[in-house]
Design a protein around this motif. Structure first.
Motif, mmCIF file in Angstrom:
data_model
loop_
_atom_site.group_PDB
_atom_site.id
_atom_site.type_symbol
_atom_site.label_atom_id
_atom_site.label_comp_id
_atom_site.label_asym_id
_atom_site.label_seq_id
_atom_site.Cartn_x
_atom_site.Cartn_y
_atom_site.Cartn_z
ATOM 1 N N LYS A 96 -26.770 0.133 13.994
ATOM 2 C CA LYS A 96 -25.375 -0.183 13.703
ATOM 3 C C LYS A 96 -24.774 0.884 12.793
ATOM 4 O O LYS A 96 -25.484 1.572 12.053
ATOM 5 C CB LYS A 96 -25.290 -1.538 13.015
ATOM 6 N N VAL A 122 -14.695 -10.114 10.223
ATOM 7 C CA VAL A 122 -15.023 -10.779 11.489
ATOM 8 C C VAL A 122 -14.978 -9.763 12.624
ATOM 9 O O VAL A 122 -15.860 -9.723 13.488
ATOM 10 C CB VAL A 122 -14.057 -11.958 11.764
ATOM 11 N N LYS A 178 -26.729 -16.784 1.808
ATOM 12 C CA LYS A 178 -26.469 -17.230 3.175
ATOM 13 C C LYS A 178 -27.654 -18.034 3.691
ATOM 14 O O LYS A 178 -28.793 -17.864 3.246
ATOM 15 C CB LYS A 178 -26.235 -16.028 4.073
ATOM 16 N N LEU A 203 -23.647 -14.731 27.418
ATOM 17 C CA LEU A 203 -22.343 -15.081 26.860
ATOM 18 C C LEU A 203 -22.484 -16.104 25.755
ATOM 19 O O LEU A 203 -21.821 -16.033 24.726
ATOM 20 C CB LEU A 203 -21.445 -15.629 27.974
ATOM 21 N N LEU A 255 -21.280 -15.918 21.758
ATOM 22 C CA LEU A 255 -20.460 -16.987 21.173
ATOM 23 C C LEU A 255 -21.095 -17.540 19.892
ATOM 24 O O LEU A 255 -20.438 -17.679 18.856
ATOM 25 C CB LEU A 255 -20.271 -18.100 22.214
ATOM 26 N N ARG A 289 -23.451 -16.099 17.972
ATOM 27 C CA ARG A 289 -23.604 -15.105 16.895
ATOM 28 C C ARG A 289 -22.273 -14.835 16.196
ATOM 29 O O ARG A 289 -22.216 -14.766 14.971
ATOM 30 C CB ARG A 289 -24.212 -13.815 17.442
ATOM 31 N N VAL A 290 -21.216 -14.678 16.989
ATOM 32 C CA VAL A 290 -19.905 -14.464 16.360
ATOM 33 C C VAL A 290 -19.571 -15.652 15.471
ATOM 34 O O VAL A 290 -19.101 -15.504 14.337
ATOM 35 C CB VAL A 290 -18.808 -14.252 17.432
ATOM 36 N N ASN A 298 -21.514 -15.699 12.244
ATOM 37 C CA ASN A 298 -21.068 -14.672 11.298
ATOM 38 C C ASN A 298 -19.680 -14.942 10.737
ATOM 39 O O ASN A 298 -19.325 -14.438 9.671
ATOM 40 C CB ASN A 298 -21.029 -13.303 11.999
ATOM 41 N N MET A 299 -18.907 -15.726 11.443
ATOM 42 C CA MET A 299 -17.477 -15.794 11.171
ATOM 43 C C MET A 299 -17.129 -16.187 9.733
ATOM 44 O O MET A 299 -16.301 -15.566 9.085
ATOM 45 C CB MET A 299 -16.838 -16.768 12.148
ATOM 46 N N GLU A 352 -19.355 -16.226 7.322
ATOM 47 C CA GLU A 352 -20.311 -15.574 6.422
ATOM 48 C C GLU A 352 -21.193 -16.577 5.676
ATOM 49 O O GLU A 352 -21.526 -16.380 4.512
ATOM 50 C CB GLU A 352 -19.557 -14.647 5.462
ATOM 51 N N ARG A 382 -31.181 -4.255 18.206
ATOM 52 C CA ARG A 382 -29.724 -4.145 18.368
ATOM 53 C C ARG A 382 -29.001 -4.977 17.311
ATOM 54 O O ARG A 382 -27.927 -4.597 16.833
ATOM 55 C CB ARG A 382 -29.356 -4.629 19.779
ATOM 56 N N LEU A 383 -29.597 -6.097 16.978
ATOM 57 C CA LEU A 383 -28.976 -6.945 15.952
ATOM 58 C C LEU A 383 -29.301 -6.471 14.539
ATOM 59 O O LEU A 383 -28.826 -7.042 13.563
ATOM 60 C CB LEU A 383 -29.449 -8.397 16.106
ATOM 61 N N GLY A 384 -30.147 -5.446 14.440
ATOM 62 C CA GLY A 384 -30.500 -4.935 13.116
ATOM 63 C C GLY A 384 -31.552 -5.792 12.419
ATOM 64 O O GLY A 384 -31.637 -5.812 11.195
#
Lengths: 378, 378, 378, 378
Positions: free
Chosen positions: B3, B23, D3, D16, D20, D22-23, D26-27, D29, D51-53
C-alpha cells in the motif's frame, strides 16, 4: 345563470391551440362556443363550425363581418367574448377592433409583435369596460396558484433569489441545416417579431417570475445565442434579472436544449424558505425550510389556499394537466365578466402581455448592445 | 503490491473532511494511513493518532518536523503522499513544502487563496515528479465519469449549451444578522480569500463544467450578490460562460437558496442529445434524445464505459454515495503514483485547481467592474 | 358529422363524477349533452339543466319519462347514449331499461351490486345493438394504452409476473370510530354491495391487470381485513392471482393506507422485460430491460403506438390528467357508436364490468371460506 | 481506545461481499483487520493478506488453525471478532466453533442452511458472552433507523398494514434455459438450502418488516413460483403475513421481475400516518399524514432521531450508500463489544437470523401444503 357566449378566431381544423382553448372554455361550463372565424377559407370554416355543432349563421367570413352582424343581434344573443388564436401578427389588429367594439378578449401570447402595438391596446382597454386576458397558460395550474398565495402570505419571507428555466429542444433538428432554418416561420422576423426563444418561451418564464413573486423586474442583462450568422432570431439565452436592490434573479430559456420537451421550472427563495415547481410534473409543489423535512404539496387538500382549491375539480390523487390549467384561466375570465371586475388576479391581463412585449424588446436590445443592463419601463 | 503510505495534515477530532478522506483512502485498500499532524495541539494530535492506531513516532508536531523525520526513514517506510485538509490559507505553504521535498500531494480545494500562489505551485510541480490532486470530490462519481466518457465519445454530438447549478441555503440563517455575519470565518476575506460562494461552491461547478465537457471556458461575465453593504463576500451569483464562439453556458451558485442542501446539477446539451445529473441523486444519469424515450443510466452495468465501471464496486442496485466518489479519486491518485503517470484523467489535478483560482479572480473582477466580460487566462 | 346526443342520469349539483363525465364528453367534441335526469328533485334537476344550457323540455322527472318522450322524438333529435352516474344500486335497473329501449349506455363502475344482475345485463346486450361501456377511468391514459400495445406486441415477451396495487387512506379517519363507521354508506351493504375496498378500488386493479396484460385471471385466493367485528365490509385486502399455469400475480388494495391519495400502480414482468406505471404520475411509463438503461416513455412521441397517440391531444411536455383519460374512453365510445362496431378495445365493456362483479364475489367468498383458492368463472 | 481486532473468513480476491465488509469495518475506524482465512488455497490467501497489508503469520490455513493459534496469543493481540463471508453451508460449522471458543461473530445471511442449525447456534450463544451479528445489511441505513425510531415513538400510531417488496430480475436470463438453470448453484438445494428467492431476498424483507415495525409475524400463507417442473427452488413468491389479530401484511419477492435491480421497498401504515422507503433511493423517507403535505425526510438533520443521526457522518446533501449502511452495522457491533451489552438494537442479531430461517421453512412448507396458513414458532 346563462353561459357566456364565446366567439373564436382561428384554431380550426386540428389546431392544437384550438383544442386547448375549446376544452378549457367548456371545462367549467361557463362559456358556450357560439360562433367565429375558424379559417380564412370560409368553406373550411363552415365545415369546422358544423363539427362544433354551431349554427351556420354564426360562422363568419371574417372578423369585420362577425363584429357587424353580432352587433345587430339582441344583447342576450350576441357574442360577449372572443378568443384570438390566429398567427401572432394578427393579434394586434383583431384585439384592437374587438376592444373598440365592446367585446371581451382572450388573446394568445405574445400579445402583439411590437411593444408599441401593446401600448396602444393597453390605452384602449383602459378606457373600455372590456375584460382582456392574455393566455399565459401555465399560470392557471393549482400549484402555481398555491405558490403565489404562499409567497403573498409571507410563507417564505422576503424573496432573495428568483430562478426560472424554460428549456425545449425542438429547434435543434432544424437549426443546423441552412435550408431548414431559413424556411422556418418561427425564425422569420416578419412573421414572429424580433425574437424566437425569448419571444416564445422566455416571456412565459418572465411572466411567471413576476406572477408568483408579486415583484417586478427592474432591469435586465441578456446574453442570447443565434448559433449561425445567417439566423436572425435568438434560439437560446440567459437573462440576468434585478427585481430590487438586492433581489437578483436569472432566467434561462433555450430551444436547443436537445431532448427537452417543455421543461419549465420555477425556484424562488426567501429568507424563510424556498418554493420549487416544474411544469412537466405540475401537481407537485416543493416547500423547503431550514431544518425541516422537505414538504411536497399536492392539489385538492383543505390546507391549500382558496385560490388554489378553486382550480381543482377532483379530490387529491387525481392528476390534473394542462387543460385544467387553461380551464382555470377561462374560469377566471368568466368570473371577471360576470362580476364586472376588471383585475381579479385570477387570469393574466393585457398588462401582463404588455410587460412581456417590453421584456422581449429590452432583452434583444441588451444583447445587441453587448450584454449591458437595460431598465424595464412598462 | 504494498500500500501507499499516506500522511494527513489536519482533519483530526470529528472533522467531517477528515472522515471523508480517511474512508476514501481506505476504500480501495491502496493507501495505508501512516502518520501526520492532525492538530496544532500536539497532545490532541497524539490522541487522535492513537485512535487511528498509528505509531506515536509518526504523529508529528508540525509539517516541518514531519518532512525532516520522514526523509530520514528508508524509502520503503517513508510517507509517500500527503493529504492537506487544513484551513484554506495553509494549503499553499504546506503544498509548496511537500512538493519541494518530493512528496505526492492530495489537496482540498480551493487550492490556494490567491491565483498567484496557485501559479507558483503549478510551476514547482511541473519540474517535479510528484502527483498532485485537488479534491473536487464530485468528479469521482461513476455517473459523472460515464457522462464524461459519453461526451468524449460523441454521444451527444457537438456541445451547444452548458448549464451548471450549485445551490445551498446554509448561509441564510447567518447573513441577515449583522453580528452573525461579521463573526463567520467564511465571510472573512483574511481567512477565506476574496470570494465566499463562488470560491467555495462556484468553483466546483466551474470545474465540473470543464471536466465533463472537455471544453474550456474562454470568458465570463458575473453578477454576484452580497446582500448587505457591510458584507465583504459574495453569497450568491450567476456567471455567464463562453466556451467557444457559439457555445454558451451559465453557472449559478447560491448559499442563500434557503432550504437547499447541496443541490449541484449539471445539464449539457449537444446537437445529438442531452445529459443531466444531480449530485443529491448521484446514481442516475439522464440521457435525452430527440424522439426517443428518456434513458436513465445507473451504475454497474456492462454497457457503461470502463472509466465509469472502474468506480463501482458492487452490482447494480446497490446505491453509492459521496464516500465512493472520493474513494474513486483516491484510487485514481494511487494508480497514478504506482504507474508513475502524472496526468491520467482519473483525478482532478493541480491544473484544475489553478483554473479554479483563476475563475474566482475573474468572477469577482467582472462583478466589481460592472458585470463585464473578462477573459480566462490560465 | 353531427355530435352524438348524450343523456345523463345523476351527476347534478357539484357531483365530482358529474364534472368528470361532462368534461370527458365534451373533450373531443363528439358528444352533445342533450338532456337527462340530474336529481330526484325535479326542480333541482331543472335548475341544473339550465346551468348546462339545456332545453327545459329535455330535463325529465325520471328515467321512465325520459325514455318515453325521447322515443317520441324523431331519430335525428333523440338522445342516443346515456351516462349512468347514479348510486350503485340504481345502475342495474337503469341500464336494463336503457338497453331494452335501444339506447347506448355508459355506466359508472361497479356495473351492478350483484353478479346475477351483471349476467342479466350481459345477456340483454348480447341480443341488442347497443354499445355498453363501463367507465374504468384509468384505462384511458395514453401510457396505459402504450403499455397494452407493447405487451400485445411482445415487447416484454411472455408475462411471468403481474403486480397491481391500489392504496388509499380515506377510510382511516372513519373506521376507528364506531359511530362514524356505522354511518358511512360505503360500509353499508344495502347501499354498496358485499364489498367496500375490493368493490370500489380492487376492481379497478383487477380490470387493469387483465386489460393491459391481455390475460385472464383463472383463480384467486383472498385475505381481506375488516378491522372491527361490527364492520361488515372489507377495507383492505390482498388477493393472490393465477393467470395461467405459471403466471402468478398479486393484487393489493387498501383504504386504510393512511395518507395515501390514489396510489394505483401496475407492474408487469415478462421474460424479455418489465413495464411499470403509477396513476399519480400517469405520463410516465417505465420500460425495464436487462442490461439496458431504464427507459421512461412519455406521451405524444411518434415512436409510441397509434392507440396511445390517439389519446394525446398536445405535443410532448404538456401534462395530461384524469380528464384526458376519461375523455379517451368517451372518444372510444363515440367511435364505436359511429362505426357500429361493438367491441373495439378502446373502451371498457359490459364484459369487463361483469368480470369485475365476478371478482368481487369470488374474493369475498375466498376470504370467508378461510382464504382458499376459488375459480373465476365469467 | 484501541481498535477491535477483526478476523475474516472468506471474501478474498475480488469478492464483492469481501469489499463490502472491509469498507464497512474500516469506515468508523473501530476495527482493525488483523488476520483470517481468505481462500481455501493457502497461497492465494497469503497473497490476499499481503494485499491487505497483513502480517503473514495471521493468514491461516483454515479456521481450526486460526482459532488454535490466536488463542495462544496474549489477549491484547488476539483476534476478538470474526466475520464469516463463506458460502452458506459453512456458516453453521464456522459460527459454532467461533462461539465455542469465545469469539464475537459477524455472519452473513442466511445464518445457516436449516432451522435446526440456527436453533443450536442460538442456544450456544445464549450461554456465551459473545456478540453475534447477522448482516441484514439494509437495516443500517440512516433512514431505516429513522423509520424505526418514528414508529417506536408512535409517529404513525398503531400499525394496521405492512407491505414489503423485494424485486430483482437477475435469474430471468438463467431460468428459461434448462442447462443454465440446472448449473446455477443458487438453484441447487445442496448448496443453497430449501429456498432460492425467499431464502436470499425474502428473508431481508421479512427481517426488515419486523425490524422497523417492532412487531412479530405470527403466521404466514405463501404462494411460490418455480416456473419449471425440474426447477427445485422458488424464484418468486408472495407471502400473506399476520402480525396480530387485525394487523395484516404482505411480502412480495421475485428474482424474475425482469429488469429490476435491487428494488426493495417498505411501506408501513398506522392509524396516524404512513412511512415509505425504497432501498435504491435510500436517503429519502416519506411520511404521509392525512391532510398534510407529504414530508420527505433526508439524513443528517437535527430533527431526526439520535439513532438515525449516529449513522450519518456528513451534513445533509451528501448522499450515503450501501457501504454506509453496512458501516453502521459494524459500528453497532463495535459499540456492543466495547460496552459488553449483548442486545443493543443497533445491529441485527442471531435471533433475527433464527427468525429468518424459521420464515424460510414455514414459507416453503405453506406453499407445498397448498398455500395454507402456518404459525411462526421461533
Amino acid at each position: 345563470m346563462a353561459k357566456i357566449r364565446l366567439g373564436i378566431l382561428g384554431g380550426g381544423n386540428d389546431s392544437l391551440i384550438g383544442i386547448l382553448h375549446r376544452v378549457a372554455a367548456n371545462m367549467f361550463e361557463q362559456f358556450e362556443i357560439t360562433g367565429g372565424v375558424f379559417n380564412v377559407d370560409h368553406d373550411k370554416s363552415l365545415n369546422f363550425g358544423e363539427r362544433l355543432g354551431l349554427d351556420r349563421s354564426r360562422v363568419y367570413k371574417n372578423l369585420e363581418e362577425m363584429i357587424r352582424q353580432e352587433k345587430e343581434l339582441p344583447e342576450d344573443k350576441r357574442i360577449q367574448a372572443v378568443s384570438i388564436l390566429t398567427p401572432n401578427f394578427l393579434h394586434y389588429p383583431m384585439a384592437k377592433q374587438l376592444l373598440e367594439n365592446g367585446f371581451h378578449v382572450i388573446c394568445e401570447k405574445p400579445l402583439t409583435t411590437t411593444l408599441q402595438e401593446a401600448r396602444i391596446l393597453n390605452e384602449i382597454q383602459a378606457e373600455s369596460n372590456s375584460i382582456f386576458a392574455v393566455t399565459y397558460t401555465y399560470t392557471g395550474y393549482p400549484m402555481i396558484r398555491q405558490m403565489k398565495s404562499m409567497i403573498a402570505n409571507g410563507e417564505i419571507g422576503s424573496i432573495q433569489k428568483i430562478d426560472v428555466q424554460y428549456y425545449q429542444g425542438w429547434i435543434n433538428p432544424l437549426i443546423h441545416d441552412k435550408d431548414k432554418r431559413s424556411a422556418t416561420w418561427r425564425l422569420d422576423p416578419e412573421k414572429s417579431g424580433i425574437s424566437c426563444c425569448i419571444g416564445d418561451i422566455g416571456t412565459h418564464a418572465f411572466n411567471m417570475a413576476e406572477y408568483v413573486s408579486g415583484m417586478k423586474v427592474e432591469k435586465i442583462l441578456a446574453d442570447l445565442n443565434y448559433l449561425y450568422e445567417d439566423n436572425p432570431m435568438d434560439i437560446d439565452g440567459t437573462v440576468l434579472l434585478r427585481f430590487g436592490e438586492n433581489v437578483k434573479g436569472v432566467l434561462r430559456a433555450s430551444q436547443i436544449a436537445t431532448g427537452e420537451e417543455n421543461n419549465f421550472t420555477v425556484q424562488i427563495y426567501g429568507d424563510k424558505g424556498g418554493l420549487k415547481w416544474e411544469q412537466e410534473n405540475p401537481n407537485y409543489l416543493y416547500l423547503l425550510k431550514e431544518d425541516q423535512a422537505l414538504q411536497v404539496l399536492k392539489p385538492g387538500h383543505a390546507f391549500l389556499s382558496d385560490f388554489s382549491l378553486e382550480g381543482t375539480k377532483l379530490p387529491p390523487g387525481h392528476p390534473e394537466g394542462i387543460f385544467d390549467s387553461m380551464g382555470n384561466i377561462y374560469y377566471g375570465v368568466a368570473m371577471a365578466i360576470k362580476d364586472k371586475v376588471k383585475y381579479t388576479g385570477a387570469y393574466p391581463t393585457l398588462g401582463d402581455g404588455l410587460r412581456g412585449m417590453s421584456f422581449i424588446e429590452k432583452t434583444v436590445s441588451s444583447h445587441k448592445q453587448g450584454n449591458i443592463w437595460i431598465k424595464m419601463q412598462d
